[in-house]
Design a protein around this motif. Structure first.
Motif, PDB file in Angstrom:
ATOM      1  N   PHE A 141      -8.750 -36.562  21.550  1.00  0.00           N
ATOM      2  CA  PHE A 141      -7.730 -35.738  22.870  1.00  0.00           C
ATOM      3  C   PHE A 141      -8.948 -35.364  23.232  1.00  0.00           C
ATOM      4  O   PHE A 141      -8.948 -33.454  23.468  1.00  0.00           O
ATOM      5  N   ARG A 176      -1.416 -33.919  15.877  1.00  0.00           N
ATOM      6  CA  ARG A 176      -1.853 -34.899  16.544  1.00  0.00           C
ATOM      7  C   ARG A 176      -1.823 -35.798  15.271  1.00  0.00           C
ATOM      8  O   ARG A 176      -2.332 -37.415  15.629  1.00  0.00           O
ATOM      9  N   ASP A 226      -7.817 -31.966  25.566  1.00  0.00           N
ATOM     10  CA  ASP A 226      -7.070 -30.739  24.809  1.00  0.00           C
ATOM     11  C   ASP A 226      -8.464 -29.339  23.793  1.00  0.00           C
ATOM     12  O   ASP A 226      -8.236 -28.790  23.868  1.00  0.00           O
TER      13      ASP A 226
END
Length: 216
Positions: A64, A153, A67
Motif C-alpha cells: 500500500f 488491510r 498510504d
C-alpha cells in the motif's frame, strides 16, 4: 535525574489512585504465579516491539505504497514526541520502585529474574539505555500504530483479530513486566494522536489530487 524520576513516579501513582486504576502491582503479583507467562512476556517485550513494527512498515511500503508516507510520518513524529517526553518528564518505571521506595512497592524486574534476548542490566544495554524513559510508552504507541496499519488491510479475519489484539497484549505485557504504568499507555496513545494530526498536515504524497480543469 533520579530524584525527579522518582518524584514523578509518586505523582503518577497518586493520580492513578485518585482515578481508581492503580492495579499494576496486583496484576504483576498474579502473573508471577505463572512463570511461563512471565518468560513469554519477557520475550514479547524484548523482540516483537521491533519485529512487528518493521514488518508493518515493510508490508505497508510494498503493498500500500500510497498510504506509506502518511503512516511513516505519523510514526516518526510520534517517536520524536516520545523522545521529548523522556527528556522533559523522566519517570522511574515500576520495576525500579522496590529498591527506591522499599516495602509496598514490591515490583519484580522480570527481565532481571528471567532474562530473554536482552535485559536492561546487561553490560551494553545498561550503558546506552535510558532507565527513566517510561512516559510515554513507545511500546504502546508503536503497537497501536501497527494495529492501525494492519487491521484494515488484512484479508483474513484471524489476521485482523491478531492485529487488533497486538496492542492489547502489549499493554498486558508492559504491566506484568513492571516496565510501565497504565498512564504511560495513555501517554503513548496521546503521542500517536499528535503524530497522526501532524502527519495529516505535512504529508503530501499519496493524497488524491483534484483534476485540473480542461482547457478549451
Amino acid at each position: 535525574l533520579f530524584r525527579s524520576a522518582l518524584d514523578n513516579a509518586r505523582r503518577i501513582i497518586e493520580w492513578e489512585r485518585s482515578l481508581g486504576i492503580y492495579h499494576e502491582l496486583t496484576i504483576q503479583q498474579w502473573a508471577l504465579e505463572w512463570r511461563p507467562l512471565i518468560i513469554a512476556a519477557n520475550y514479547f517485550y524484548g523482540s516483537l516491539h521491533f519485529v512487528v513494527t518493521i514488518f508493518a512498515g515493510v508490508f505497508l511500503f510494498r503493498r500500500f505504497s500510497d498510504d506509506y508516507p502518511f503512516y511513516r510520518n505519523t510514526l516518526a513524529v510520534a517517536t520524536a514526541a516520545a523522545l521529548i517526553g523522556f527528556t522533559l518528564y523522566p519517570l522511574t518505571p515500576p520495576r525500579l520502585l522496590g529498591d527506591a521506595l522499599g516495602s509496598g512497592y514490591d515490583y519484580v524486574d522480570t527481565l532481571l529474574r528471567d532474562p530473554a534476548i536482552w535485559s536492561f542490566n546487561s553490560g551494553g544495554m545498561q550503558k546506552i539505555s535510558n532507565q527513566f524513559a517510561a512516559m510515554p510508552s513507545v511500546h504502546i504507541c508503536w503497537a497501536t500504530w501497527c494495529a492501525l496499519v494492519l487491521a484494515p488491510r488484512c484479508r483474513r479475519r484471524w489476521t485482523r483479530v491478531l492485529a487488533i489484539a497486538y496492542p492489547v497484549t502489549t499493554l498486558v505485557v508492559v504491566v506484568i513486566t513492571a516496565n510501565h504504568y497504565f498512564l504511560d499507555a495513555v501517554g503513548g496513545w496521546a503521542i500517536l494522536g499528535v503524530g497522526w494530526i501532524v502527519a495529516r498536515h505535512i504529508t503530501r504524497a499519496g493524497r488524491t489530487r483534484t483534476p485540473a480543469p480542461e482547457t478549451s
